[in-house]
Design an enzyme around this catalytic site. Structure first.
Site, PDB file in Angstrom:
ATOM      1  CB  SER A   1      60.370 -42.119  -8.395  1.00  0.00           C
ATOM      2  OG  SER A   1      60.713 -41.225  -9.447  1.00  0.00           O
TER       3      SER A   1
ATOM      4  CE1 TYR B   1      57.940 -45.267 -11.545  1.00  0.00           C
ATOM      5  CE2 TYR B   1      58.645 -42.982 -11.716  1.00  0.00           C
ATOM      6  CZ  TYR B   1      58.893 -44.293 -11.353  1.00  0.00           C
ATOM      7  OH  TYR B   1      60.116 -44.624 -10.825  1.00  0.00           O
TER       8      TYR B   1
END
Length: 267
Positions: A149, A163
């Site tokens: 990501s 994350y």
């Protein structure tokens, strides 16, 4: 569209289900790989979430075998890989796609939430590679594609430190594996998607970042993308397909960023 770039290859795709209709990364990757001739092994901890994925593959005339498996469980992953090898004889491609963000910085996140984020977004990649790499080594080749990501390479507009740290780890994990296993003809790379319109946007991300106001979230995200549109999981899938295919035979230990130019901006 089908040129057979993965014809007759066994490709494992984790997180092949989806939390709603539309093109999530896992669904799009599984369908795109099947379109290109792969025997897709579609894996998710919720079998029902793969119903649309499986139907799309069947409509495309592709070959798919679904598996229900919690890839945070090492013993379950070990059984999964053993069964796939017993049925198919090999594993040519592994796509590590499992992951989901949780909001919060280092103060807001509890220790338990921090651990959960690392387990879901990073340890799953380790466990799949831990059990699949010996298979690839035994057959003298393979390709691993990690779905990371842009949160792992820059601030993307919201505090989600667990994350972000985990996805940064996913990128570096692929680099280390790439160098260690290069002599064994095993490649490892990452796709780094950002600000895509996937079903997760409608549910998890809108809830976490704008209190459920989807239109506000979409306006904010579009304003950060230089290209005049938002991509979706199909854009991730096409990048993953390239890295998994022989077209990328001399590419390992690197990343393809799929974010419409967002991470190239200064603001």
């Amino acid at each position: 569209m089908n040129s057979g770039r993965l014809r007759d290859r066994v490709a494992l795709v984790t997180g092949a289900g989806c939390i709603g209709p539309g093109w999530g990364n896992g669904r799009a990757i599984a369908v795109r790989f099947a379109e290109e001739g792969a025997h897709v092994v579609a894996i998710d901890r919720n079998l029902a979430s793969m119903d649309e994925t499986l139907e799309l593959i069947r409509q495309a005339g592709g070959k798919v075998t679904p598996y229900e498996c919690d890839v945070t469980d090492s013993a379950a992953v070990e059984r999964l890989v053993a069964d796939i090898v017993a049925r198919s004889g090999r594993i040519d491609v592994l796509v590590n796609n499992v992951g989901a963000p949780a909001p919060g910085g280092p103060v807001q996140l509890s220790e338990a939430q921090w651990g959960e984020q690392l387990e879901l977004n990073l340890t799953t990649t380790f466990l799949m590679c831990h059990h699949v790499l010996p298979v690839m080594e035994g057959q003298a080749g393979g390709s691993i594609v990690n779905i990371a990501s842009t949160s792992g390479i820059r601030w993307t507009g919201a505090a989600q430190v667990g994350y972000a740290a985990a996805k940064a780890g996913v990128i570096q994990f692929a680099r280390v594996v790439a160098v260690e296993y290069a002599s064994k003809n095993i490649r490892a790379n990452s796709v780094v998607p950002g600000l895509l319109y996937t079903p997760m946007v409608d549910t998890t991300i809108a809830r976490n970042q704008t209190g459920g106001d989807l239109e506000l979230l979409l306006r904010k995200r579009k304003a950060r993308i230089p290209l005049p549109f938002m991509g979706d999981g199909r854009d991730t899938a096409n990048a993953a397909l390239f890295l998994a295919s022989d077209e990328a035979r001399f590419i390992t230990g690197t990343e393809i960023v799929v974010d419409g130019g967002m991470s190239a901006r200064c603001d």
